[in-house]
Design an enzyme around this catalytic site. Sequence first.
Site, PDB file in Angstrom:
ATOM      1  N   GLU A  48       0.818  -1.220   0.000  1.00  0.00           N
ATOM      2  CA  GLU A  48       0.000   0.000   0.000  1.00  0.00           C
ATOM      3  C   GLU A  48       0.850   1.267   0.000  1.00  0.00           C
ATOM      4  O   GLU A  48       0.456   2.280  -0.589  1.00  0.00           O
ATOM      5  CB  GLU A  48      -0.947   0.005   1.203  1.00  0.00           C
ATOM      6  N   PHE A 110     -12.241  -6.590  13.634  1.00  0.00           N
ATOM      7  CA  PHE A 110     -11.115  -7.046  12.834  1.00  0.00           C
ATOM      8  C   PHE A 110     -10.763  -6.006  11.766  1.00  0.00           C
ATOM      9  O   PHE A 110     -11.612  -5.552  11.014  1.00  0.00           O
ATOM     10  CB  PHE A 110     -11.475  -8.383  12.173  1.00  0.00           C
ATOM     11  N   GLN A 111      -9.506  -5.610  11.735  1.00  0.00           N
ATOM     12  CA  GLN A 111      -8.958  -4.634  10.786  1.00  0.00           C
ATOM     13  C   GLN A 111      -9.641  -3.271  10.888  1.00  0.00           C
ATOM     14  O   GLN A 111      -9.778  -2.552   9.890  1.00  0.00           O
ATOM     15  CB  GLN A 111      -9.025  -5.158   9.350  1.00  0.00           C
ATOM     16  N   LYS A 160     -17.823  -0.531   4.699  1.00  0.00           N
ATOM     17  CA  LYS A 160     -18.154  -1.518   3.669  1.00  0.00           C
ATOM     18  C   LYS A 160     -19.641  -1.512   3.338  1.00  0.00           C
ATOM     19  O   LYS A 160     -20.031  -1.596   2.165  1.00  0.00           O
ATOM     20  CB  LYS A 160     -17.715  -2.904   4.144  1.00  0.00           C
ATOM     21  N   MET A 467      24.384   9.246   3.341  1.00  0.00           N
ATOM     22  CA  MET A 467      24.185  10.571   3.918  1.00  0.00           C
ATOM     23  C   MET A 467      24.320  10.542   5.437  1.00  0.00           C
ATOM     24  O   MET A 467      24.867  11.468   6.048  1.00  0.00           O
ATOM     25  CB  MET A 467      22.806  11.120   3.513  1.00  0.00           C
TER      26      MET A 467
END
Length: 566
Positions: A48, A110-111, A160, A467
């Site tokens: 993602e 969940f999630q 959803k 760096m």
Amino acid sequence: MNGAQHILDAFHRHSIDTVFGYPGGCIMPLYDALVDDVVVEHVLCRHEQGCALAADGYARASGKTGVCIATSGPGATNLITGVANAHRDSIPMLVITGQVPSGLIGTDAFQETDVLGMTLGIVKHSYLVTDADEIPDVMEEAIQLANSGRPGPVWIDVPKDVLLQQVTASADQTTRPSAAHCPDLTQAIQMLRDARRPLLYSGGGVSLAHCEQPFRRFATTSAMPAVVTLKGIGNAGKHNPDNLGMLGMHGSLAANRAVDECDLLLVVGARLDDRATGKLDEFAPNARMIHIDADSAELNKLRPADVCLRGPLDQILEGLTRAIESHPLAIDDWRKQCRQWRTTGGFSAADNEEPLSAITGPAFTRQLSRIAPDDAVIACDVGQHQMWVAQHYEFDHPRHHLTSGGLGTMGFGLPAAIGAQFANRNSTVINVTGDGSFMMNAQELATIRRYRLPLKIIVLDNQCLGMVRQQQELFYDNRESQIDLDDNPDFVAMARAFDIPALHIERTDQIRRGIETILAFDGPMLLHVAIAREENVWPIVKPGSGNREMIDESQQTTRKTREQVA
């Protein structure tokens, strides 16, 4: 249509035909709607974060809205770094995530994550849609917000069940009138006419406002010496003799000296970032300042301006151009002085002519600049290679230079280059990266293979976090801590595992052949470039110091010699 279909309908109305995403449970209704859609191309990235950074690169290269999509919970949290990156660099982006069904919000389902709470500081605006009838208006408003004023990301979180609900409302497609008006330019014009050492200081706001041509007309007409920020590189084109290059921590001696000695600073679309100004109370100490910006929050934020101009950048620049055309600035002596500084204090060092010598970052970058086509898009990661590109590559347009400015996101370059390649299907797109940054989103090699993108990848490999190592050497008594990457994989073999041909070079006489080979190849290709571990970016200003305290390579060599003698 249901909520998911209305999201796609909004894409159609706004000519959004490319989105980057990764499916999951709570966003599945939108992915189901995509099955029947023949307009929107969905690009499946492999993480993602890659989706968000690819959408960012797409927006930077095209000037259009970048769109990324993910599911709830870890899908949403994985987007956050990419969205923060877009926010810090003012990139127009639409972020759409699924959320757990409405009845489960707040139950630690969940999630489930509180997306709005976590992202409050990294978006222009965010929505939690609670009813499907809100979707048409939310989509219209969000797309307008992402692109209006100072652009930035807007996040829409949709449960959803809302995606599945039927929509009975229609979108209010009324375009919100802009409240921006061209301000009074009288005082600014008089200050320009009174100045004898004026300096034009421009940043990323020029391209964000699509004002490249008005800016160049003003720069040519005024004939003012000019400096740019990291995101402003390319504003003046590659052939402007009055452009002194980048200022700041790794800027040119010429640019920083001009800032130090100017008597008027005209700031156009820049935010006076600390990496550009150095110690703020020592920045442009002799100068009055005119500040032009679309965002009133930037005006007088870090340094009070004598004149603030907020409004349409094109109108302001055109007004200033007309005034100067009728009354040219009297700055010939100053221009000559700045051109002399550019000759002696720019980034035009000679390339190493020893054919068997080790490759240096600056020499490689200058050859790449000479060989690559003028319209090539270069997407950098973050580190030494990023600064060598900023210093030594000659860009003809700011949209050809994609770099993570405000956030400094390692792993930005590869997915951003993927986004840029989708924005410019037939253009040469090159990801210049370091070995540390490349490993952060290397999974996107699979995206390149999946879509057969002709992307070119150049890995400058010094087997360390260069760096960080450089600053540890210079400012931490050379006490190295956790910077070794000598267990890197074989990058050539790694690329070939994804069906991407690859070459390895390590000597100066191999540079041209390596660059020409990857550019000529019909398809993706990786060039692995071995460079010395101890190579540094010069010059450098110690963080927190004034830009006049630049350290160059000769000073560091002298210091080391004295320490050895002592």
